[in-house]
Design an enzyme around this catalytic site. Structure first.
Site, PDB file in Angstrom:
ATOM      1  CE1 TYR A   1      20.521  -4.428 -43.220  1.00  0.00           C
ATOM      2  CE2 TYR A   1      20.646  -4.291 -45.612  1.00  0.00           C
ATOM      3  CZ  TYR A   1      19.939  -4.606 -44.462  1.00  0.00           C
ATOM      4  OH  TYR A   1      18.656  -5.081 -44.559  1.00  0.00           O
TER       5      TYR A   1
ATOM      6  N   GLY B   1       1.463 -15.224 -39.213  1.00  0.00           N
ATOM      7  CA  GLY B   1       0.831 -14.443 -38.159  1.00  0.00           C
ATOM      8  C   GLY B   1      -0.674 -14.389 -38.324  1.00  0.00           C
TER       9      GLY B   1
END
Length: 329
Positions: free
Chosen positions: A189, A40
């Site tokens: 999870y 990014g």
């Protein structure tokens, strides 16, 4: 831009940005997740060389400050705005979007690069599982809230873009579990599975946005490549990457992993994002998935290429965030 321009797996973000410099000039761009030593940051750095305005975001103010200083040191002429935002907080996304909307400039390109950390189970303050909130729910809401500003960038010859940095890792699960978008029990999870599901959601969202946008806004998703980062050495995750044949016992990347997987540098990893954001040859292919700077939609797993699933995910996401992302205004 020369129609003869070609880019591939070894192309760098600098090379791609140079090739599309005329397309970047005058543009206002927002990139999420711009910490130093990440794709990014590299995306924002090369765009800043040519753009009118680059808005960089991150959840950590100090890291964001360091990123801004590094870009300005490399590109003294860069016009940078730093925006602190926790994409895992829908309330903070609304606050940040209001700040952007208060600016006078249109927004030509929105690049969703940020991702939630792979690791232990965590809930946000609003009770959402953190990886899905940061990687899908927050970005979806941000897009919705910024859509009028994005649309205002359109002209007779230019269509604004929304770009989602997904990953080939979307294949490592059975598709996004829409029933657990809002609520997920800790017992169910699995950090790597959840990360893969987030990338499925990115691809499905881009394709559905393109379908609904009908040329008002173009949307793309992409695989940046396999880039070695600190996550590969995090406690509890290194054995997973070792078992996959990606890193050795020392935690360092294996030079030539099995199959078609090849490591990329960070500059190479940001190249496809730049192409997705600015290559004008992609205009007819809104909704496409890119790899190595080229359309590679045919490589998307079936569970992330299904338009029915995309529509269901879109509706479920709107329900969770309490906002409808409409293009008909």
């Amino acid at each position: 831009m020369s129609a003869a321009l070609t880019f591939g797996p070894t192309s760098t973000a600098d090379e791609v940005a140079t090739g599309f410099a005329e397309e970047i000039k005058g543009k206002n761009v927002l990139v999420t997740g711009t910490s130093l030593n990440g794709i990014g940051f590299e995306t924002a750095r090369v765009i800043a060389k040519y753009a009118n305005l680059i808005i960089i975001t991150g959840h950590n103010p100090e890291r964001l400050r360091l990123a801004e200083e590094a870009i300005k040191a490399d590109v003294p002429s860069a016009n940078i705005c730093s925006l602190t935002v926790d994409l895992g907080s829908l309330a903070d996304v609304r606050r940040a979007a209001a700040d952007v909307n208060a600016r006078s400039e249109p927004l030509h390109v929105l690049i969703h690069n940020a991702a939630g950390p792979i690791g232990a189970f965590k809930l946000t303050a609003e009770g959402l599982e953190n990886q899905m909130a940061v990687g899908h729910l927050g970005p979806f809401l941000l897009t919705k809230l910024l859509l009028p500003k994005i649309r205002s960038a359109a002209t007779e010859t230019y269509t604004p873009r929304v770009v989602f940095v997904a990953a080939r890792a979307h294949r490592l699960c059975n598709g996004v579990d829409i029933d657990t978008l809002a609520k997920l029990d800790e017992a169910a999870y699995n950090s790597m599975n959840r990360a893969a599901q987030v990338k499925c959601a990115n691809i499905l969202t881009a394709s559905e946005m393109a379908r609904r946008g009908k040329g008002v806004v173009n949307a793309y998703s992409l695989h940046p490549g396999m880039i070695f980062t600190n996550v590969h050495n995090e406690e509890g995750l290194r054995p997973i990457f070792q078992a996959a044949g990606l890193v050795g016992p020392d935690g360092l990347p294996i030079a030539n992993p099995a199959g078609d997987r090849k490591w990329k540098t960070i500059p190479q990893g940001a190249a496809t994002t730049i192409a997705a954001a600015f290559d004008p040859r992609l205009d007819p292919f809104s909704g496409a998935y890119l790899d190595d700077c080229a359309v590679a939609t045919e490589t998307v797993a079936a569970h992330s290429a299904d338009p029915v699933t995309a529509a269901k995910l879109w509706a479920a996401t709107e329900e969770i965030i309490g906002e409808k992302l409409a293009f008909d205004f």
